[in-house]
Scaffold this active site. Sequence first.
Site, short mmCIF file in Angstrom:
data_model
loop_
_atom_site.label_atom_id
_atom_site.label_comp_id
_atom_site.label_asym_id
_atom_site.label_seq_id
_atom_site.Cartn_x
_atom_site.Cartn_y
_atom_site.Cartn_z
N TYR A 145 -15.38 -7.16 21.58
CA TYR A 145 -15.17 -7.82 22.88
C TYR A 145 -14.22 -7.00 23.76
O TYR A 145 -13.09 -6.70 23.34
CB TYR A 145 -14.59 -9.21 22.64
CG TYR A 145 -14.22 -9.96 23.89
CD1 TYR A 145 -15.20 -10.60 24.65
CD2 TYR A 145 -12.90 -10.05 24.31
CE1 TYR A 145 -14.86 -11.30 25.80
CE2 TYR A 145 -12.55 -10.75 25.46
CZ TYR A 145 -13.53 -11.38 26.20
OH TYR A 145 -13.19 -12.07 27.33
N ASN A 217 -10.75 -2.78 17.91
CA ASN A 217 -10.43 -3.77 18.94
C ASN A 217 -9.78 -4.98 18.28
O ASN A 217 -10.05 -6.12 18.61
CB ASN A 217 -11.73 -4.19 19.65
CG ASN A 217 -11.48 -5.05 20.88
OD1 ASN A 217 -10.73 -4.68 21.76
ND2 ASN A 217 -12.12 -6.21 20.94
N SER A 249 -12.02 -7.45 17.44
CA SER A 249 -12.81 -7.15 16.24
C SER A 249 -12.78 -5.67 15.95
O SER A 249 -12.28 -4.86 16.73
CB SER A 249 -14.27 -7.60 16.46
OG SER A 249 -14.34 -8.96 16.81
N SER A 287 -11.33 -12.38 14.67
CA SER A 287 -11.82 -11.01 14.54
C SER A 287 -13.18 -10.96 13.85
O SER A 287 -13.44 -11.70 12.90
CB SER A 287 -10.80 -10.17 13.74
OG SER A 287 -11.12 -8.81 13.79
N GLY A 288 -14.03 -10.07 14.35
CA GLY A 288 -15.28 -9.77 13.68
C GLY A 288 -15.13 -8.43 12.98
O GLY A 288 -15.21 -7.38 13.64
#
Length: 373
Positions: A145, A217, A249, A287-288
């Site tokens: 993102y 990120n 993420s 977070s991914g």
Amino acid sequence: MTINITTKPRGRDLGLPFAGRTGTHNAITDVSGVGVGFRTIIEDVPRSGRKRPVRTGVTAILPHMHSETPIPVYAGTHRFNGNGEMTGTHWIEDGGYFLGPVVITNTHGVGMAHHATVKWMIDRYASTYQTDDFLWIMPVIAETYDGVLNDINGLHLTEADVRAALDSVATGPVEEGNCGGGTGMIAYGFKGGTGTSSRTIEFDDRPYTVGVLVQANHGQRDWLTIAGVPVGKHMQDGTPQSQMLERGSIIVVIATDLPMMPHQLKRLARRATIGIGRNGTPGGNNSGDIFLAFSTANAHPMLYGSGGHLAVEMVNDELLDPVYLATVDCVEEAVVNAMLAAEDMGGTAYDRFKISAIEHDRLAALLRELRPS
């Protein structure tokens, strides 16, 4: 074709004590046949009718970049924290391979990136896909993102942007920091982005390479650890309080020329968890943290019509520990390289925030002061 870029100081240039022997470029492109391309969009003035600047892009990674036909690559994935997206992972989990490029962009650009990558593959591999209407295409598209620094809801990514990244895929040095999909990203409250690293290893007396590319990120400032030193706790100033928290993420792509099977590559992908953990993140709720590992070995042509049997080479599980360690080391270094290459972004009349890059001199001073001799 090779990439001509302006070099920026990286972790090793600053004397950071990263372990292991790197490849020629200390990049994912040190794995033979793997190319990387970028499309970077930085516009500090909003487009007509919009309120925020455009700072986004696309990163493309292409295994077997010189092949005129799509070659399956065995692969494995791991989801450490699932607040994110990587398409095609269900088939990788079941089928054990993917075809074509891996493309990384922003969260709201996944659909366009998928659409454009499918069209690019139809054109690039015309002898395969334009002669048989029954063949399907399922590229791997991942995201993080960038809405703090980019007008993400403006959906500015176009098919031409994605194709530009794919068409620019090349070997050699890889740009880092504010580029490609990493353009608008933030890591540990500092400017983040794209980072890469590699390791050369001996396996059964034969040389191989592991290479990593990250789109960083993730993390919050007080978690940041570099070379074992909790530097983030000593660098709390200069960042808006809202950016002190976990808001993003990380995508990690691991490439190797070791002949590894899907179950082994899944285990390799899991080791990225330890790599990002070395820099301090526990894998925040927002977070991914999604990881992909693939091997360029066992380069069979399309599996359709390949006959009843395939002969493959596979490394011995009992000898994989040095490969795991090399992967962990690569991921740790790639995240730091992304932050060191990044530059300040934001702070205009159209921005809510300015996100500063980590200061090299201050970081070096803290490491000298706090790192045990």
